[in-house]
Write a protein that holds these residues in place. Structure first.
Motif, PDB file in Angstrom:
ATOM      1  N   GLN A 152       0.851  -1.184   0.000  1.00 56.74           N
ATOM      2  CA  GLN A 152       0.000   0.000   0.000  1.00 56.74           C
ATOM      3  C   GLN A 152       0.887   1.235   0.000  1.00 56.74           C
ATOM      4  N   TYR A 153       0.588   2.173  -0.901  1.00 59.67           N
ATOM      5  CA  TYR A 153       1.322   3.438  -0.882  1.00 59.67           C
ATOM      6  C   TYR A 153       0.962   4.209   0.381  1.00 59.67           C
ATOM      7  N   CYS A 154       1.954   4.833   0.977  1.00 61.07           N
ATOM      8  CA  CYS A 154       1.764   5.757   2.086  1.00 61.07           C
ATOM      9  C   CYS A 154       2.277   7.096   1.565  1.00 61.07           C
ATOM     10  N   LYS A 155       1.322   7.971   1.217  1.00 57.74           N
ATOM     11  CA  LYS A 155       1.629   9.191   0.460  1.00 57.74           C
ATOM     12  C   LYS A 155       2.262   8.735  -0.855  1.00 57.74           C
ATOM     13  N   ASN A 156       3.215   9.480  -1.382  1.00 62.18           N
ATOM     14  CA  ASN A 156       3.814   9.094  -2.658  1.00 62.18           C
ATOM     15  C   ASN A 156       5.221   8.527  -2.517  1.00 62.18           C
ATOM     16  N   GLU A 157       5.794   8.595  -1.323  1.00 59.66           N
ATOM     17  CA  GLU A 157       7.203   8.246  -1.148  1.00 59.66           C
ATOM     18  C   GLU A 157       7.464   6.906  -0.469  1.00 59.66           C
ATOM     19  N   HIS A 158       6.429   6.263   0.078  1.00 56.95           N
ATOM     20  CA  HIS A 158       6.632   5.036   0.852  1.00 56.95           C
ATOM     21  C   HIS A 158       5.615   3.962   0.472  1.00 56.95           C
ATOM     22  N   LEU A 159       6.002   2.714   0.714  1.00 54.23           N
ATOM     23  CA  LEU A 159       5.098   1.578   0.598  1.00 54.23           C
ATOM     24  C   LEU A 159       5.027   0.881   1.942  1.00 54.23           C
ATOM     25  N   LEU A 160       3.841   0.448   2.323  1.00 51.51           N
ATOM     26  CA  LEU A 160       3.666  -0.400   3.500  1.00 51.51           C
ATOM     27  C   LEU A 160       3.495  -1.819   2.982  1.00 51.51           C
ATOM     28  N   ILE A 161       4.385  -2.695   3.409  1.00 52.55           N
ATOM     29  CA  ILE A 161       4.393  -4.076   2.935  1.00 52.55           C
ATOM     30  C   ILE A 161       3.763  -4.971   3.994  1.00 52.55           C
ATOM     31  N   ASP A 162       2.708  -5.679   3.586  1.00 53.10           N
ATOM     32  CA  ASP A 162       2.008  -6.625   4.461  1.00 53.10           C
ATOM     33  C   ASP A 162       1.616  -6.023   5.802  1.00 53.10           C
ATOM     34  N   GLY A 163       1.359  -4.721   5.829  1.00 56.19           N
ATOM     35  CA  GLY A 163       0.896  -4.062   7.040  1.00 56.19           C
ATOM     36  C   GLY A 163       1.938  -3.945   8.136  1.00 56.19           C
ATOM     37  N   ARG A 164       3.219  -4.213   7.808  1.00 57.99           N
ATOM     38  CA  ARG A 164       4.215  -4.180   8.883  1.00 57.99           C
ATOM     39  C   ARG A 164       5.568  -3.576   8.529  1.00 57.99           C
TER      40      ARG A 164
ATOM     41  N   PRO B  64      15.190   1.497  -2.823  1.00 53.56           N
ATOM     42  CA  PRO B  64      14.295   1.462  -1.663  1.00 53.56           C
ATOM     43  C   PRO B  64      15.033   0.974  -0.427  1.00 53.56           C
ATOM     44  N   ARG B  65      14.587   1.488   0.715  1.00 54.16           N
ATOM     45  CA  ARG B  65      15.201   1.055   1.971  1.00 54.16           C
ATOM     46  C   ARG B  65      14.126   0.901   3.030  1.00 54.16           C
ATOM     47  N   LEU B  66      14.365  -0.030   3.939  1.00 49.39           N
ATOM     48  CA  LEU B  66      13.444  -0.280   5.045  1.00 49.39           C
ATOM     49  C   LEU B  66      13.574   0.849   6.050  1.00 49.39           C
ATOM     50  N   VAL B  67      12.452   1.496   6.370  1.00 47.28           N
ATOM     51  CA  VAL B  67      12.440   2.623   7.291  1.00 47.28           C
ATOM     52  C   VAL B  67      11.996   2.180   8.674  1.00 47.28           C
ATOM     53  N   TRP B  68      11.001   1.301   8.723  1.00 51.03           N
ATOM     54  CA  TRP B  68      10.433   0.919  10.015  1.00 51.03           C
ATOM     55  C   TRP B  68       9.765  -0.435   9.879  1.00 51.03           C
ATOM     56  N   THR B  69       9.825  -1.238  10.929  1.00 58.07           N
ATOM     57  CA  THR B  69       9.097  -2.491  10.991  1.00 58.07           C
ATOM     58  C   THR B  69       8.202  -2.473  12.223  1.00 58.07           C
ATOM     59  N   PHE B  70       6.937  -2.720  12.001  1.00 62.26           N
ATOM     60  CA  PHE B  70       5.962  -2.752  13.078  1.00 62.26           C
ATOM     61  C   PHE B  70       5.831  -4.190  13.553  1.00 62.26           C
ATOM     62  N   LEU B  71       6.163  -4.452  14.824  1.00 64.08           N
ATOM     63  CA  LEU B  71       6.112  -5.818  15.366  1.00 64.08           C
ATOM     64  C   LEU B  71       4.980  -5.930  16.373  1.00 64.08           C
ATOM     65  N   GLY B  72       4.380  -7.095  16.420  1.00 63.22           N
ATOM     66  CA  GLY B  72       3.303  -7.338  17.376  1.00 63.22           C
ATOM     67  C   GLY B  72       2.018  -6.674  16.935  1.00 63.22           C
ATOM     68  N   GLY B  73       0.954  -6.907  17.674  1.00 57.42           N
ATOM     69  CA  GLY B  73      -0.332  -6.315  17.338  1.00 57.42           C
ATOM     70  C   GLY B  73      -0.920  -6.921  16.071  1.00 57.42           C
ATOM     71  N   THR B  74      -1.957  -6.304  15.580  1.00 56.48           N
ATOM     72  CA  THR B  74      -2.625  -6.747  14.372  1.00 56.48           C
ATOM     73  C   THR B  74      -2.157  -5.892  13.211  1.00 56.48           C
ATOM     74  N   PRO B  75      -1.759  -6.511  12.088  1.00 53.43           N
ATOM     75  CA  PRO B  75      -1.353  -5.708  10.927  1.00 53.43           C
ATOM     76  C   PRO B  75      -2.461  -4.743  10.512  1.00 53.43           C
ATOM     77  N   ALA B  76      -2.076  -3.605   9.999  1.00 51.18           N
ATOM     78  CA  ALA B  76      -3.027  -2.549   9.644  1.00 51.18           C
ATOM     79  C   ALA B  76      -4.020  -2.988   8.579  1.00 51.18           C
ATOM     80  N   LEU B  77      -3.630  -3.901   7.704  1.00 50.08           N
ATOM     81  CA  LEU B  77      -4.492  -4.316   6.598  1.00 50.08           C
ATOM     82  C   LEU B  77      -5.076  -5.704   6.792  1.00 50.08           C
ATOM     83  N   ALA B  78      -5.047  -6.205   8.009  1.00 47.28           N
ATOM     84  CA  ALA B  78      -5.550  -7.567   8.247  1.00 47.28           C
ATOM     85  C   ALA B  78      -7.053  -7.620   8.149  1.00 47.28           C
TER      86      ALA B  78
END
Length: 93
Positions: A59-71, A79-93
């Motif tokens: 999913q595009y986040c604005k025009n400069e980033h992609l969210l991969i598998d909600g995490r 491209p470079r990894l900026v942040w990884t969201f661990l735990g909880g429910t993925p945003a697109l689940a």
């Protein structure tokens, strides 16, 4: 998207997203290859390796980033990894 697809046919895509302004689309091939397209011309803009595999959602986040598998948040300039969201429910689940 035209006949100049550098990385397989649409049936080979694992995930597809359209940028919020409608100018660009991103497709993932084989979970790690990212192909970005100019939607006005159908031409590929860039092909690169993702820093985190995409199982089935991007999913595009604005025009400069992609969210991969909600995490995994990826900056497209690298491209470079900026942040990884661990735990909880993925945003697109």
């Amino acid at each position: 998207l035209g006949a100049t697809q550098p990385a397989g046919a649409p049936g080979d895509w694992t995930a597809l997203a359209v940028r919020p302004d409608g100018a660009e689309a991103a497709a993932v091939v084989g979970k790690t290859q990212l192909v970005r397209y100019d939607l006005a011309t159908g031409s590929p803009l860039a092909t690169s390796q993702l820093p985190a595999p995409a199982e089935n959602q991007i999913q595009y986040c604005k025009n400069e980033h992609l969210l991969i598998d909600g995490r995994s948040l990826v900056e497209l300039a690298g491209p470079r990894l900026v942040w990884t969201f661990l735990g909880g429910t993925p945003a697109l689940a």
